[in-house]
Design a protein around this motif. Sequence first.
Motif, mmCIF file in Angstrom:
data_model
loop_
_atom_site.group_PDB
_atom_site.id
_atom_site.type_symbol
_atom_site.label_atom_id
_atom_site.label_comp_id
_atom_site.label_asym_id
_atom_site.label_seq_id
_atom_site.Cartn_x
_atom_site.Cartn_y
_atom_site.Cartn_z
ATOM 1 N N ARG A 148 0.814 -1.223 0.000
ATOM 2 C CA ARG A 148 0.000 0.000 0.000
ATOM 3 C C ARG A 148 0.844 1.267 0.000
ATOM 4 N NH1 ARG A 148 -2.948 -1.360 5.203
ATOM 5 N NH2 ARG A 148 -0.827 -2.055 5.530
ATOM 6 N N ALA A 149 2.158 1.107 0.108
ATOM 7 C CA ALA A 149 3.057 2.259 0.034
ATOM 8 C C ALA A 149 3.514 2.541 -1.394
ATOM 9 C CB ALA A 149 4.274 2.028 0.926
ATOM 10 N N THR A 150 3.293 1.568 -2.294
ATOM 11 C CA THR A 150 3.805 1.725 -3.655
ATOM 12 C C THR A 150 2.764 1.466 -4.747
ATOM 13 O OG1 THR A 150 4.582 -0.573 -3.619
ATOM 14 C CG2 THR A 150 6.179 1.132 -2.994
ATOM 15 N N ASP A 151 1.662 0.810 -4.425
ATOM 16 C CA ASP A 151 0.653 0.495 -5.439
ATOM 17 C C ASP A 151 -0.001 1.786 -5.925
ATOM 18 O OD1 ASP A 151 -1.148 -1.387 -6.913
ATOM 19 O OD2 ASP A 151 -2.647 -0.414 -5.637
ATOM 20 N N ARG A 152 0.212 2.108 -7.204
ATOM 21 C CA ARG A 152 -0.229 3.407 -7.722
ATOM 22 C C ARG A 152 -1.724 3.632 -7.602
ATOM 23 N NH1 ARG A 152 1.580 7.844 -7.134
ATOM 24 N NH2 ARG A 152 3.527 6.707 -7.244
ATOM 25 N N PRO A 153 -2.587 2.670 -7.951
ATOM 26 C CA PRO A 153 -4.025 2.915 -7.761
ATOM 27 C C PRO A 153 -4.394 3.179 -6.299
ATOM 28 C CG PRO A 153 -3.719 1.131 -9.314
ATOM 29 C CD PRO A 153 -2.357 1.440 -8.736
ATOM 30 N N PHE A 154 -3.757 2.460 -5.365
ATOM 31 C CA PHE A 154 -4.042 2.702 -3.947
ATOM 32 C C PHE A 154 -3.615 4.117 -3.558
ATOM 33 C CE2 PHE A 154 -3.459 2.695 0.588
ATOM 34 C CZ PHE A 154 -4.498 1.896 1.069
ATOM 35 N N LEU A 155 -2.436 4.523 -4.012
ATOM 36 C CA LEU A 155 -1.924 5.851 -3.657
ATOM 37 C C LEU A 155 -2.776 6.960 -4.252
ATOM 38 C CD1 LEU A 155 1.917 5.258 -4.096
ATOM 39 C CD2 LEU A 155 0.564 5.109 -2.007
ATOM 40 N N THR A 156 -3.278 6.735 -5.450
ATOM 41 C CA THR A 156 -4.097 7.746 -6.127
ATOM 42 C C THR A 156 -5.503 7.790 -5.539
ATOM 43 O OG1 THR A 156 -2.831 7.444 -8.163
ATOM 44 C CG2 THR A 156 -4.966 8.526 -8.351
ATOM 45 N N GLN A 157 -6.166 6.634 -5.462
ATOM 46 C CA GLN A 157 -7.544 6.588 -4.952
ATOM 47 C C GLN A 157 -7.613 6.868 -3.454
ATOM 48 O OE1 GLN A 157 -9.325 2.785 -6.052
ATOM 49 N NE2 GLN A 157 -8.169 2.814 -7.962
ATOM 50 N N GLY A 158 -6.683 6.278 -2.721
ATOM 51 C CA GLY A 158 -6.765 6.374 -1.262
ATOM 52 C C GLY A 158 -6.204 7.640 -0.677
ATOM 53 N N LEU A 159 -5.105 8.134 -1.276
ATOM 54 C CA LEU A 159 -4.396 9.263 -0.676
ATOM 55 C C LEU A 159 -4.308 10.493 -1.573
ATOM 56 C CD1 LEU A 159 -1.454 7.216 0.902
ATOM 57 C CD2 LEU A 159 -3.531 8.021 2.051
ATOM 58 N N GLY A 160 -4.668 10.361 -2.832
ATOM 59 C CA GLY A 160 -4.601 11.498 -3.742
ATOM 60 C C GLY A 160 -3.189 11.956 -4.034
ATOM 61 N N LEU A 161 -2.221 11.019 -4.045
ATOM 62 C CA LEU A 161 -0.835 11.408 -4.284
ATOM 63 C C LEU A 161 -0.598 11.770 -5.748
ATOM 64 C CD1 LEU A 161 1.346 8.973 -2.150
ATOM 65 C CD2 LEU A 161 0.080 11.018 -1.458
ATOM 66 N N PHE A 162 0.397 12.614 -5.961
ATOM 67 C CA PHE A 162 0.836 12.960 -7.303
ATOM 68 C C PHE A 162 1.624 11.787 -7.890
ATOM 69 C CE2 PHE A 162 0.428 17.173 -5.231
ATOM 70 C CZ PHE A 162 -0.538 17.712 -6.082
ATOM 71 N N PRO A 163 1.734 11.706 -9.217
ATOM 72 C CA PRO A 163 2.392 10.552 -9.832
ATOM 73 C C PRO A 163 3.823 10.297 -9.367
ATOM 74 C CG PRO A 163 1.161 11.759 -11.490
ATOM 75 C CD PRO A 163 1.107 12.585 -10.229
ATOM 76 N N HIS A 164 4.561 11.349 -8.989
ATOM 77 C CA HIS A 164 5.952 11.160 -8.585
ATOM 78 C C HIS A 164 6.094 10.808 -7.103
ATOM 79 C CE1 HIS A 164 5.185 15.245 -7.197
ATOM 80 N NE2 HIS A 164 6.316 15.207 -6.500
ATOM 81 N N GLU A 165 4.988 10.736 -6.371
ATOM 82 C CA GLU A 165 5.045 10.523 -4.927
ATOM 83 C C GLU A 165 4.763 9.072 -4.555
ATOM 84 O OE1 GLU A 165 3.774 14.779 -3.038
ATOM 85 O OE2 GLU A 165 2.126 13.476 -3.672
ATOM 86 N N SER A 166 5.273 8.695 -3.391
ATOM 87 C CA SER A 166 4.983 7.393 -2.802
ATOM 88 C C SER A 166 4.974 7.553 -1.287
ATOM 89 C CB SER A 166 6.018 6.351 -3.229
ATOM 90 O OG SER A 166 7.310 6.715 -2.774
ATOM 91 N N VAL A 167 4.608 6.493 -0.600
ATOM 92 C CA VAL A 167 4.593 6.524 0.858
ATOM 93 C C VAL A 167 5.902 5.943 1.376
ATOM 94 C CG1 VAL A 167 3.484 5.617 2.941
ATOM 95 C CG2 VAL A 167 2.086 6.392 1.012
ATOM 96 N N ALA A 168 6.697 6.752 2.055
ATOM 97 C CA ALA A 168 7.919 6.250 2.686
ATOM 98 C C ALA A 168 7.565 5.415 3.905
ATOM 99 C CB ALA A 168 8.829 7.407 3.084
ATOM 100 N N GLY A 169 6.458 5.744 4.544
ATOM 101 C CA GLY A 169 6.034 4.948 5.691
ATOM 102 C C GLY A 169 4.708 5.416 6.246
ATOM 103 N N TYR A 170 3.959 4.447 6.749
ATOM 104 C CA TYR A 170 2.763 4.718 7.541
ATOM 105 C C TYR A 170 3.175 4.587 9.000
ATOM 106 C CZ TYR A 170 0.001 3.874 3.268
ATOM 107 O OH TYR A 170 -0.531 3.928 2.005
ATOM 108 N N VAL A 171 3.188 5.697 9.729
ATOM 109 C CA VAL A 171 3.592 5.661 11.133
ATOM 110 C C VAL A 171 2.329 5.703 11.988
ATOM 111 C CG1 VAL A 171 4.969 6.739 12.951
ATOM 112 C CG2 VAL A 171 5.778 6.799 10.563
ATOM 113 N N HIS A 172 2.023 4.562 12.595
ATOM 114 C CA HIS A 172 0.879 4.448 13.495
ATOM 115 C C HIS A 172 1.289 5.012 14.848
ATOM 116 C CE1 HIS A 172 -1.366 1.158 11.158
ATOM 117 N NE2 HIS A 172 -0.306 1.458 10.433
ATOM 118 N N ILE A 173 0.449 5.857 15.434
ATOM 119 C CA ILE A 173 0.741 6.458 16.738
ATOM 120 C C ILE A 173 -0.513 6.372 17.597
ATOM 121 C CG2 ILE A 173 1.587 8.485 17.984
ATOM 122 C CD1 ILE A 173 2.603 9.555 15.240
ATOM 123 N N ALA A 174 -0.394 5.756 18.762
ATOM 124 C CA ALA A 174 -1.529 5.631 19.680
ATOM 125 C C ALA A 174 -1.007 5.277 21.060
ATOM 126 C CB ALA A 174 -2.504 4.557 19.193
#
Length: 197
Positions: A148-174
Motif C-alpha cells: 500500500r506504500a507503492t501500489d499506484r491505484p491505492f496511492l491515487t484513490q486512497g491518498l490522492g498522491l501525485f504521480p511522482h510521490e509514494s509513501v515512505a512509511g505509515y507511522v501508526h501512533i496511539a
Amino acid sequence: MADSTPLAPNAEALDFLLTRRSRPPRMMGRRAPDPDTLRILLTAAVRVPDHGKLEPWRFLLLDAPACQRLAALTRTRGAALGIEAKRIEKDASGFADAPLIAAVISSPKSESLVPEREQYASAAAVCLSLLNASLAAGWGAVWLTGWRATDRPFLTQGLGLFPHESVAGYVHIADEARVPPDRPRPDVDALTTWIKT
C-alpha cells in the motif's frame, strides 16, 4: 563566530535508543495524540539530514474515519491484485483499528541535482525520527510500509498522491495497550568491517 562548545553526553537519550522497541498495531490502543502534541512530534520528525534543504517529503494525517476508508480500499485493491486473503485482512485491520496514522510522503524534487535516492533516504529518516519521537514521548508507534506504500491505484484513490510521490512509511501512533517483548537484535560485530588503510 560559531559556538565551539563540544556536545555534552546525553546518557538518557542514548539509553532510549539502545532500548527502543516499536509497538505492533495489535498492541496499541484507540487514543491518539492531540493536535498540539502531534505538532511537536512532527517538528521533531523533520530534523533530519536533507541534502540541499529540499524538504522532499510531506505528511498526510489520517484520522480514524480516513483509516476506516483505507481499510476498505485495502480489501478491494488487495483482492484485485490477487493478494492472499489472510494477508489482506491483516493489512486492512491495521488501518481499521488505528486512531491515527501519519503517512510520510516521499515527494522528490525533480528539478534538483540531488539524486532521487538521497531524497527518498531523507523521507525514510523522517519516518524513523517520527517513530522515535513518538516512542520517546510515551506513545506506542510503529513504521509500516508494504504494497500500500507503492501500489499506484491505492496511492491515487486512497491518498490522492501525485504521480511522482509514494509513501515512505505509515507511522501508526496511539496509546500503548500492551508491551511487546523484545526481539533478537543484530550482531553488530558480525556486521562491522574496519578499513584502516
